[in-house]
Design a protein around this motif. Sequence first.
Motif, PDB file in Angstrom:
ATOM      1  N   VAL A 425     -61.639   4.829 -24.434  1.00  0.00           N
ATOM      2  CA  VAL A 425     -62.860   4.473 -25.147  1.00  0.00           C
ATOM      3  C   VAL A 425     -64.000   4.504 -24.144  1.00  0.00           C
ATOM      4  N   ARG A 426     -65.103   5.079 -24.573  1.00  0.00           N
ATOM      5  CA  ARG A 426     -66.332   5.090 -23.773  1.00  0.00           C
ATOM      6  C   ARG A 426     -67.361   4.228 -24.481  1.00  0.00           C
ATOM      7  N   SER A 427     -68.129   3.465 -23.728  1.00  0.00           N
ATOM      8  CA  SER A 427     -69.159   2.629 -24.337  1.00  0.00           C
ATOM      9  C   SER A 427     -70.226   3.497 -24.987  1.00  0.00           C
ATOM     10  N   GLY A 428     -71.027   2.894 -25.847  1.00  0.00           N
ATOM     11  CA  GLY A 428     -72.036   3.650 -26.566  1.00  0.00           C
ATOM     12  C   GLY A 428     -73.029   4.343 -25.663  1.00  0.00           C
ATOM     13  N   ASP A 429     -73.359   3.733 -24.520  1.00  0.00           N
ATOM     14  CA  ASP A 429     -74.299   4.369 -23.592  1.00  0.00           C
ATOM     15  C   ASP A 429     -73.595   5.266 -22.585  1.00  0.00           C
ATOM     16  N   GLY A 430     -72.256   5.374 -22.696  1.00  0.00           N
ATOM     17  CA  GLY A 430     -71.494   6.254 -21.825  1.00  0.00           C
ATOM     18  C   GLY A 430     -71.297   5.750 -20.415  1.00  0.00           C
ATOM     19  N   ARG A 431     -71.641   4.500 -20.145  1.00  0.00           N
ATOM     20  CA  ARG A 431     -71.603   4.003 -18.761  1.00  0.00           C
ATOM     21  C   ARG A 431     -70.350   3.195 -18.436  1.00  0.00           C
ATOM     22  N   ILE A 432     -69.495   3.004 -19.420  1.00  0.00           N
ATOM     23  CA  ILE A 432     -68.191   2.371 -19.177  1.00  0.00           C
ATOM     24  C   ILE A 432     -67.128   3.239 -19.828  1.00  0.00           C
ATOM     25  N   LEU A 433     -66.083   3.563 -19.082  1.00  0.00           N
ATOM     26  CA  LEU A 433     -64.949   4.323 -19.594  1.00  0.00           C
ATOM     27  C   LEU A 433     -63.683   3.527 -19.337  1.00  0.00           C
ATOM     28  N   GLU A 434     -62.876   3.333 -20.390  1.00  0.00           N
ATOM     29  CA  GLU A 434     -61.554   2.735 -20.258  1.00  0.00           C
ATOM     30  C   GLU A 434     -60.520   3.768 -20.688  1.00  0.00           C
ATOM     31  N   VAL A 435     -59.431   3.891 -19.928  1.00  0.00           N
ATOM     32  CA  VAL A 435     -58.402   4.877 -20.249  1.00  0.00           C
ATOM     33  C   VAL A 435     -57.041   4.305 -19.885  1.00  0.00           C
ATOM     34  N   ALA A 436     -56.051   4.536 -20.763  1.00  0.00           N
ATOM     35  CA  ALA A 436     -54.698   4.012 -20.563  1.00  0.00           C
ATOM     36  C   ALA A 436     -53.717   5.173 -20.432  1.00  0.00           C
ATOM     37  N   VAL A 437     -52.842   5.092 -19.426  1.00  0.00           N
ATOM     38  CA  VAL A 437     -51.844   6.122 -19.170  1.00  0.00           C
ATOM     39  C   VAL A 437     -50.459   5.507 -19.335  1.00  0.00           C
ATOM     40  N   PRO A 438     -49.681   5.926 -20.332  1.00  0.00           N
ATOM     41  CA  PRO A 438     -48.305   5.419 -20.437  1.00  0.00           C
ATOM     42  C   PRO A 438     -47.549   5.712 -19.144  1.00  0.00           C
ATOM     43  N   GLN A 439     -46.897   4.691 -18.611  1.00  0.00           N
ATOM     44  CA  GLN A 439     -46.234   4.872 -17.320  1.00  0.00           C
ATOM     45  C   GLN A 439     -45.088   5.871 -17.393  1.00  0.00           C
ATOM     46  N   GLY A 440     -44.547   6.104 -18.591  1.00  0.00           N
ATOM     47  CA  GLY A 440     -43.522   7.119 -18.741  1.00  0.00           C
ATOM     48  C   GLY A 440     -44.038   8.505 -18.409  1.00  0.00           C
ATOM     49  N   LEU A 441     -45.344   8.753 -18.617  1.00  0.00           N
ATOM     50  CA  LEU A 441     -45.926  10.045 -18.271  1.00  0.00           C
ATOM     51  C   LEU A 441     -46.039  10.229 -16.766  1.00  0.00           C
ATOM     52  N   LEU A 442     -45.978   9.121 -16.038  1.00  0.00           N
ATOM     53  CA  LEU A 442     -46.078   9.165 -14.581  1.00  0.00           C
ATOM     54  C   LEU A 442     -44.722   8.995 -13.922  1.00  0.00           C
ATOM     55  N   GLY A 443     -43.645   9.208 -14.692  1.00  0.00           N
ATOM     56  CA  GLY A 443     -42.303   9.070 -14.138  1.00  0.00           C
ATOM     57  C   GLY A 443     -41.891   7.637 -13.925  1.00  0.00           C
ATOM     58  N   ASN A 444     -42.574   6.712 -14.627  1.00  0.00           N
ATOM     59  CA  ASN A 444     -42.284   5.278 -14.477  1.00  0.00           C
ATOM     60  C   ASN A 444     -42.314   4.854 -13.023  1.00  0.00           C
ATOM     61  N   ALA A 445     -43.296   5.370 -12.300  1.00  0.00           N
ATOM     62  CA  ALA A 445     -43.453   5.004 -10.886  1.00  0.00           C
ATOM     63  C   ALA A 445     -43.692   3.510 -10.760  1.00  0.00           C
ATOM     64  N   PRO A 446     -43.026   2.847  -9.788  1.00  0.00           N
ATOM     65  CA  PRO A 446     -43.202   1.399  -9.642  1.00  0.00           C
ATOM     66  C   PRO A 446     -44.595   1.007  -9.176  1.00  0.00           C
ATOM     67  N   ALA A 447     -45.301   1.942  -8.552  1.00  0.00           N
ATOM     68  CA  ALA A 447     -46.667   1.673  -8.106  1.00  0.00           C
ATOM     69  C   ALA A 447     -47.419   2.996  -8.066  1.00  0.00           C
ATOM     70  N   VAL A 448     -48.727   2.922  -8.164  1.00  0.00           N
ATOM     71  CA  VAL A 448     -49.572   4.114  -8.133  1.00  0.00           C
ATOM     72  C   VAL A 448     -50.705   3.866  -7.151  1.00  0.00           C
TER      73      VAL A 448
END
Length: 457
Positions: A425-448
């Motif tokens: 989701v991006r804020s209405g003015d475009g100045r905040i972006l939030e993004v979620a990545v399922p950890q399964g897509l990253l190989g369930n890495a214990p840390a990133v």
Amino acid sequence: MTYSLNGSLDDWTSEKQLGTAAIDGSTCALYGDLAGDSFVFALSTDGVPIGQGTTLWLDTDIDRSTGYQIWGFTGGTEYNINIGPDGIPRLYSGAAGETLVAELPHAISADRTTLEIAVPRALLAGAPGALRVYADVNDSVFIPSSYDTMNLIVGGAETVGSLTIDGSLADWDSGKRLDSEATGSPGFALYGDVQEDSFVFAITSDGIPIGANTTIWLDTDLSPVTGYQIWGFAGGAEYNINFGADGIPRLYTGAAGETLVGTLTHATNAAGTVVEIVVPRSLLAGSPQAVRVLADVNDGIFIPNSYSGSNIVLGKSVGTLTLDGSLADWTEAQRLDTPATGAEGYALYGTEEAGHSVFAISSTAAPIGANTTIWLDTDLNRATGYQIWGFAGGADYNINIGADGIPRLYTGAAGEIFVADLDFVRSGDGRILEVAVPQGLLGNAPAVRVLSASVST
């Protein structure tokens, strides 16, 4: 509901009316319902006989990009019901009346002004539980008026995710209430949730039936300066859910109830004091993942009680975080950079929530745009993975914002090899972006290791 196919509208209620159109000085109405294991339709005019060339187009996968393209560019229909020269409606695939699939149960009045047809779901590939329908009568009048942008949906599951659309709040909890005792109106409450690929809303009153002119305003780009301005100065709504004179909520653009977009799954309790409404994200341009919400009940009760400065945002929840274009539920401890290590006017946040790696970027300078990249080193080894600028990082994945403004997950160079779409989701003015990545897509890495966030504005 059961229907007797007898060439009359005796069994049909206004709630099942999908749309109307004018034909030779007469009004034509289209009705539809899912009854048991059949889709049932009715066409009715107040004078003009329904004849050869009349077609009901059925988009059974609710995807305009697949199936037959009406006029070569719209519809995406898998089947059609076409009336032939003998006046009989039959089920076909392909173009109107092209490839016969089956005879159909039907009935037509003696003056041919009312036609009823049943289509057993078993005749349709996959026995769909819902479909999109378009109609033309006598090959000259069209319901809806735009096949390309409007949606007449028949059927659909009464359960959306964990919610049952039954006119009850039994499966809603207080955490899904969007207003509060302070911001709401006494005796009324507005609820919202994101379930599967739909926004689901509920309104409740302590005794007054919820009826005509009730409106839920949807600001889908989270910008109050774009979209329809309520009272000329508030809201910025791209869409609205408006209750018509028949008490049925439908989706519109423009002013309240102005331009029909489509019908909606909904349910009301017997007293009319609770209503639940489902809005598929696919009906909203860009399939937004969050919406700002305003509501009024019966055009007299307002939720929140002041629209000025209101920021009731419904977004997808990931653990304790809501993807809504706001940093309100982020803590300073979740900030990954510092004023000393970061770039002035920008901040990068990150945490693990409910099986996801969740990130936020904020800017005080300008909107966050295309080519912004978050580099992810999932094996914590700088010697492996993509080398940024040819010598740094060792990134195994990257989140890159494309030219369309959408962040996606990639491997290789920034935006090189597509891995997956992401919730964001991006804020209405475009100045905040939030993004979620399922950890399964990253190989369930214990840390990133978050190597860097290169921000393009």
